[in-house]
Each structure stands twice: as structure tokens, then as C-alpha cells.
Design a protein around this motif. Sequence first.
Motif, mmCIF file in Angstrom:
data_model
loop_
_atom_site.group_PDB
_atom_site.id
_atom_site.type_symbol
_atom_site.label_atom_id
_atom_site.label_comp_id
_atom_site.label_asym_id
_atom_site.label_seq_id
_atom_site.Cartn_x
_atom_site.Cartn_y
_atom_site.Cartn_z
ATOM 1 N N GLU A 133 0.844 -1.185 0.000
ATOM 2 C CA GLU A 133 0.000 0.000 0.000
ATOM 3 C C GLU A 133 0.883 1.240 0.000
ATOM 4 N N ARG A 134 0.534 2.198 -0.827
ATOM 5 C CA ARG A 134 1.292 3.451 -0.911
ATOM 6 C C ARG A 134 0.300 4.595 -1.023
ATOM 7 N N TYR A 137 -1.126 10.536 1.521
ATOM 8 C CA TYR A 137 -1.497 10.998 2.859
ATOM 9 C C TYR A 137 -0.490 10.478 3.884
ATOM 10 N N ALA A 138 0.180 11.388 4.578
ATOM 11 C CA ALA A 138 1.219 11.074 5.566
ATOM 12 C C ALA A 138 2.362 10.266 4.971
ATOM 13 N N ASP A 139 2.509 10.319 3.636
ATOM 14 C CA ASP A 139 3.552 9.557 2.948
ATOM 15 C C ASP A 139 3.538 8.090 3.397
ATOM 16 N N PHE A 140 2.325 7.521 3.468
ATOM 17 C CA PHE A 140 2.139 6.195 4.060
ATOM 18 C C PHE A 140 2.623 5.085 3.139
ATOM 19 N N ARG A 141 3.304 4.098 3.733
ATOM 20 C CA ARG A 141 3.740 2.899 3.006
ATOM 21 C C ARG A 141 3.548 1.698 3.913
ATOM 22 N N SER A 142 3.056 0.583 3.352
ATOM 23 C CA SER A 142 2.938 -0.635 4.149
ATOM 24 C C SER A 142 3.266 -1.848 3.295
ATOM 25 N N THR A 168 4.809 -0.987 8.434
ATOM 26 C CA THR A 168 4.567 0.310 7.806
ATOM 27 C C THR A 168 5.698 1.257 8.182
ATOM 28 N N ASN A 169 5.649 2.480 7.639
ATOM 29 C CA ASN A 169 6.651 3.468 8.015
ATOM 30 C C ASN A 169 6.329 4.121 9.361
ATOM 31 N N PHE A 170 5.292 3.613 10.066
ATOM 32 C CA PHE A 170 4.960 4.106 11.398
ATOM 33 C C PHE A 170 5.129 3.027 12.468
#
Length: 256
Positions: A133-134, A137-142, A168-170
Motif C-alpha cells: 500500500e502506498r 497521505y502522511a507519505d504512508f507505506r505498508s 509500515t513506516n509508522f
Amino acid sequence: MSLNKYVMRSAVAIAALTGTGTVLAAEFQVANLNALYTTRSKADPVLGTGTDDEKLKTYQFEYFAGFKYGDVYVDAELYNGENVGGAGAGSFGGNSPNQSLLVFNPRLSLGKISGRNLAFGPIADVSLIARYERASYADFRSYNHGISFNFNVPGFAYFESGILRRNTNFYKGEKLWRSVLMSKPFVGERLRFNLLSLVNGTGVNGTEVFLRPELLWAIDAKGSFQAGLRYEIHRYKIEGRDYSRNSPTLMAKWTM
């Protein structure tokens, strides 16, 4: 290249390959281009959709195909409106009129690879699954991988459930329980109805429920062009607070 342009170019490239019938000799494939508009899409702090004034335009490309050893799902979406995702959702806390999402979800069927029938009770097959997933929003990647099961369930054309390891990147190492349900479509002379349901469970935001019924009217005899209503219902918890959204949405659909 910005993520919005990357998502758009990826969708166009896949759509072009689909239209020419060159996508890895698919056993079956379905591709849709959708345009949607709603005035009831409040800002979503997890997905980054919705707007400050709840008016949202969405452009979506969906692709699902089955191959010799598995299947693949691709979803590319572009969102446009006033501060999409809410104020401060853009890069570096700024406001943005656009957000985007790209999902790539391939599976390898253990039954097809082994040449054996793995059906047992309601279980029809077992697959290895990956999901990328890219989002802008919030430069999100999973990055997700795990195992999934297909079930034979009366009333459903597709019923899949599985467990994935999610990074993820979080946060990293989270377990994701994920179920995808698609009702058997009702097809009248011109009327079309189907229901998509997603149920996800993680330790981060608890259980997430997303329902998406569509009621569409076929404009042409083949049903390639349809127009009507999509209704989205979204529920989850974020930091202990409930998020709830109900979005009646006008929809135009082209099945390629």
C-alpha cells in the motif's frame, strides 16, 4: 515524480495492458474505471480521504485477474476536494486539494501450485498473500505478507480471510487479520447490485469495518457503461475514539 502522478501513470499503464489483453495471459480479468462524487465524506484521519466541507471527487481504477498460479488485485485512487484528509494532511503539515492511494495485492494459490485439491469443509483453497500500500497521505507505506483462505459461502461470489504480518513506516511487526467479502451480484435486465465488505483487525486501530454496496443502471446493452449510487459505510477506532462515516456517492462506471 509526485506520488499522485505515479499513481495515475501506474493506473494508465495497467489499463493499457488490460485493454490489449497482454497482462500475463490472464485466465480471467475485470477492469473498471470509476468516477465518483459525494457531499458526505468527512475527513478520515487514517485513510486520508474526505474533506473539510465533505465534498469529495474520486477517480478510481480497479483490476482483478486470475492466473495459472494465483490472482492479483490492483486499486489506484485519486481524491480531490478542499483539504483532502483534513486540514494539515498534506506534505509537511500543509493543506492539499489532492491525495492518492495505490494498492497491489497478489496471491499464490497453494492448490494450483501443488496441483492438489486443498478443499476442506467450507475452505476452497489456501494461498500465500502479499499486499503493498502506498498513499500520499502522511507519505504512508505498508508491506504485508501472510496466508489467506478462500471459503465457499452461500450468497457470496468471493469470501477470503487471512492473517498477515504488517510493516509500515509508522510501526513494524503488527499482525493484521483481514477478510474480503463480495456478494453474488444481482443482474437484472439493466439493474446491477453488488456488495463489497472489508473487515480488518489490528492492535493499532482495533477492528475496522468497511461496507460498499452499489446500485447501478446499465446505460448500454452490454453493461459496459453504468451509472448510479455507491454507498460507503466506514467504522473504526483511532486512539480510543470512534470514527464513523456514511457517504452516499454518485457513481459512473466503465468496465473495460
